[in-house]
Design a protein around this motif. Sequence first.
Motif, short mmCIF file in Angstrom:
data_model
loop_
_atom_site.label_atom_id
_atom_site.label_comp_id
_atom_site.label_asym_id
_atom_site.label_seq_id
_atom_site.Cartn_x
_atom_site.Cartn_y
_atom_site.Cartn_z
N TYR A 125 0.83 -1.19 0.00
CA TYR A 125 0.00 0.00 0.00
C TYR A 125 0.87 1.25 0.00
O TYR A 125 2.06 1.22 0.36
CB TYR A 125 -0.93 0.02 1.22
CG TYR A 125 -0.21 0.10 2.54
CD1 TYR A 125 0.11 1.33 3.12
CD2 TYR A 125 0.14 -1.05 3.23
CE1 TYR A 125 0.77 1.41 4.33
CE2 TYR A 125 0.80 -0.99 4.44
CZ TYR A 125 1.11 0.24 4.99
OH TYR A 125 1.77 0.31 6.18
N SER A 126 0.26 2.36 -0.38
CA SER A 126 0.85 3.69 -0.25
C SER A 126 -0.21 4.58 0.40
O SER A 126 -1.35 4.64 -0.07
CB SER A 126 1.25 4.26 -1.61
OG SER A 126 2.30 3.51 -2.20
N ARG A 127 0.19 5.25 1.48
CA ARG A 127 -0.74 6.11 2.23
C ARG A 127 -0.20 7.54 2.25
O ARG A 127 0.96 7.77 2.58
CB ARG A 127 -0.89 5.59 3.66
CG ARG A 127 -1.94 6.35 4.48
CD ARG A 127 -1.84 6.02 5.96
NE ARG A 127 -0.65 6.58 6.57
CZ ARG A 127 0.31 5.85 7.12
NH1 ARG A 127 0.24 4.53 7.11
NH2 ARG A 127 1.37 6.45 7.67
N PHE B 210 -6.20 10.29 0.85
CA PHE B 210 -7.02 9.84 -0.28
C PHE B 210 -7.91 8.66 0.08
O PHE B 210 -8.45 7.99 -0.81
CB PHE B 210 -6.12 9.50 -1.47
CG PHE B 210 -5.30 10.68 -1.93
CD1 PHE B 210 -5.91 11.79 -2.48
CD2 PHE B 210 -3.92 10.69 -1.77
CE1 PHE B 210 -5.16 12.89 -2.89
CE2 PHE B 210 -3.16 11.77 -2.19
CZ PHE B 210 -3.79 12.89 -2.74
N ASP B 211 -8.06 8.40 1.38
CA ASP B 211 -8.97 7.36 1.88
C ASP B 211 -8.70 5.99 1.24
O ASP B 211 -9.61 5.28 0.82
CB ASP B 211 -10.42 7.78 1.63
CG ASP B 211 -11.39 7.09 2.59
OD1 ASP B 211 -10.95 6.66 3.67
OD2 ASP B 211 -12.58 6.98 2.25
N THR B 212 -7.42 5.64 1.18
CA THR B 212 -7.01 4.36 0.59
C THR B 212 -7.39 3.20 1.51
O THR B 212 -7.18 3.26 2.72
CB THR B 212 -5.49 4.34 0.36
OG1 THR B 212 -5.14 5.43 -0.50
CG2 THR B 212 -5.04 3.03 -0.25
N GLU B 213 -7.96 2.15 0.95
CA GLU B 213 -8.27 0.96 1.73
C GLU B 213 -7.09 0.01 1.66
O GLU B 213 -6.68 -0.40 0.57
CB GLU B 213 -9.53 0.28 1.21
CG GLU B 213 -9.97 -0.91 2.06
CD GLU B 213 -11.35 -1.42 1.70
OE1 GLU B 213 -11.50 -2.66 1.51
OE2 GLU B 213 -12.29 -0.60 1.61
N TYR B 214 -6.53 -0.33 2.80
CA TYR B 214 -5.34 -1.19 2.83
C TYR B 214 -5.31 -1.96 4.14
O TYR B 214 -6.09 -1.69 5.07
CB TYR B 214 -4.07 -0.35 2.67
CG TYR B 214 -3.75 0.55 3.84
CD1 TYR B 214 -2.84 0.16 4.82
CD2 TYR B 214 -4.35 1.81 3.97
CE1 TYR B 214 -2.55 0.98 5.90
CE2 TYR B 214 -4.06 2.63 5.04
CZ TYR B 214 -3.16 2.22 6.00
OH TYR B 214 -2.88 3.03 7.07
N TRP B 215 -4.38 -2.91 4.23
CA TRP B 215 -4.23 -3.73 5.43
C TRP B 215 -2.83 -3.52 6.01
O TRP B 215 -1.82 -3.70 5.32
CB TRP B 215 -4.45 -5.21 5.11
CG TRP B 215 -5.90 -5.52 4.91
CD1 TRP B 215 -6.64 -5.29 3.79
CD2 TRP B 215 -6.79 -6.10 5.87
NE1 TRP B 215 -7.94 -5.69 3.99
CE2 TRP B 215 -8.06 -6.20 5.25
CE3 TRP B 215 -6.64 -6.55 7.18
CZ2 TRP B 215 -9.18 -6.72 5.92
CZ3 TRP B 215 -7.75 -7.08 7.85
CH2 TRP B 215 -9.00 -7.15 7.22
N PRO C 276 -6.85 -3.90 9.27
CA PRO C 276 -6.87 -2.95 8.16
C PRO C 276 -6.36 -1.59 8.61
O PRO C 276 -6.40 -1.24 9.80
CB PRO C 276 -8.36 -2.88 7.78
CG PRO C 276 -9.08 -3.23 9.04
CD PRO C 276 -8.20 -4.20 9.77
N GLY C 277 -5.86 -0.81 7.67
CA GLY C 277 -5.45 0.55 7.97
C GLY C 277 -6.66 1.44 8.16
O GLY C 277 -7.75 1.18 7.62
N ALA C 278 -6.49 2.51 8.92
CA ALA C 278 -7.60 3.42 9.20
C ALA C 278 -7.97 4.23 7.96
O ALA C 278 -7.09 4.65 7.20
CB ALA C 278 -7.24 4.35 10.35
#
Length: 709
Positions: free
Chosen positions: A660-662, A684-689, A695-697
């Motif tokens: 992921y990239s946050r 950018f409200d990325t969905e990731y783990w 999962p990431g917030a």
Amino acid sequence: MRHRATRRRVAIRPSAIRPFALRSSAMAVCTVLFGAEAMAQQDTTTLPAVNVKASQYDPDDVRPEGVTTATKTYLAPKDIPQTIDTLDVNKYKSYGINDLSIMLDGIPGVNTTYDMRGEGVYIRGFQADSGDIYRDGVRESGQVRRSTANVERIEILKGPASVLYGRSAGGGIVNLVSKQARFDARSSVTLRGGSWENYGGTIDINHVVNPNVVMRLTADREQAHSFRAGIRNRNEMVSPSILIDTRTGLRWTAQYTYDNVWRVPDRGPAYDTLPAGVSIRTGFQHPGDYVQDRLRVARSDLVYEFNPAWSLRWVASKREASQDFDHYFAGTYNAATGLVRPNYAWQQTSNKTTSNTLDLAGKFHTGTIAHDLLLGLEISDELRQPRLATVTQNFGYDPFNPNPAAWPARPAQGTPTQHNRHEGEAEAVYVQDLIGITPEWKLLLGLRHDRFKFHSTNYLSGLARGYDGSSSSPRVGVVWQPVPSQSLYASYSKSYSPYGGRGMLSVDVAANAVYDDAPQHSRQFEVGIKSDWLGGMLSTQLAVYTLEHYNIRYRPDAVNDPFTWAIRGKERSRGVEFSASGQVAKGWYVRGGAGVMSAKVTGDAQVPANEGLYLNGSARRNGNLFLRYAPEGPWYGEIGVTHTSARWANAANTSQVPGYSRWDALVGWRAAPWTVTAAVSNLFDTEYWRSAAMPGAPRSLLLSANYQF
């Protein structure tokens, strides 16, 4: 050498403030020290001996002038032949980050996962949260989540560190440097609030009583809900400290830290076991689930300087940590029924550690060769008492609508399935010498010898056993500085992990147990260059390393020949890391870095199929980069990205956590004595783990206001 504006200092006389004393550990301070006299209005006119210099501290430049973790002496980073990264915790607090593992996310070569019971930290491919986290140079042992409410900065030393700190998994260590009483510290009050009902505040009072005594009280309280339904936490921390400097060479720093973290645990099923379509915002907790971490630390740091060249330092620490939990967790999904069958466990665990370290440090010459010598003695003992039970569950729930309130009543806490007492004692002597052969060439030599003794008792079976052993850990490093702005280095270091690498406090007490008492070892070769650019405004470091974990042992035929142990094989990590920090142009600041790593199993006689596979939990690429613009005037802002590539979630490399990239960003306004910031995490409200289990917030906002006085 790199030139920077100096931090705010209190000029009492040139020898008044020793940097390493201001960062030292401390013992209990009675709260009455912070009574009416300590909290009285400060009147600098009554202290004619104290003259405060004009502040030239640059709050946007996070580079440290010196560090202590790598050598236990205060040195400029360029003089250390090993990679060390430093984090300014305030930069992360602006985004509402209080979790240590999230702060470390994106540091080159450092990977983090979510672990409800610990920190889940991997350094250069090897786990570093069970015995490689320190506070002010003292080991933070035991199973507990650590608050960062009283942490000023974090130093990450990469590679084996047994030469100074003893047992280690070998990837590196993480040292939390506390906020402590200092003659040059300012007082402040901070309030913050944001998404997920997150709000809290910090009071940090630093009071100079007279030219010889300064006291500090830091307190923090925070509570928040999670983006996952039903998950919440509450943190409380209070830490008083005192510094007494006689101005005759004797200084004493003492500190007591009370830290309490209560939370509804977020320990749902792993993402790869859930059916597609389950929202990351779904919580899987039962009413009454809880985890409580308690930490009590008392430290004393006594330093006596015989003269400007020689000093003796005694650091004593008493630490008590406990973790209690009672909750449903994880579980397995049955595609045929569409239900998840959860697990259940309760635990009551206490950890007590006493540590004493005596260091003699001195500078002298033999002819034209300069020496910076450190001689040390360390004695420590640890006690861990886990009491826990797991209970088989025979019900299932729909992961799309878990409805925990409808689950069966939670089991009563009855007889534990495990109840043990683990004790450990260790003594060590070590020597280190930083040799200045010429102004351009420096040689760092170090050696430590440890003796350890362990004993375990199983209260359920009545069986008890113990063993003892020893290990030696060397380090060699060379630094070449052809010009003041460039420092090239090469180093070799080695570490050990006792009892076959199983940790310090766990001895098999079964009647037929056969000890694998030989330690596992790690060794690292590293070369690199540390540089200053743009007239000392920008600093970079580049490192190339090979780190091997070896002497991993197993029993080829545990059933028919349980007494024979053999070498299983090796695990190896190779990589390149680059980091940069400082000012790149007027008003523009940068901090961050990137790492490329290949952490693999290079030999496995026990499971040959694992040879050539990647170590779980370690990404091949990771890093972060933050760019801050702070022109003249009150407004400033920054934007940053944190990247982690895919990681394997198991040793067989069959389950993978996606990369992921946050992106994060903030805008701030400061006009003394006020600083106000608005920070957005996951812009950018990325969905990731973050890991297979967490999962990431989603996108979140935090507003904070700080008042200094």
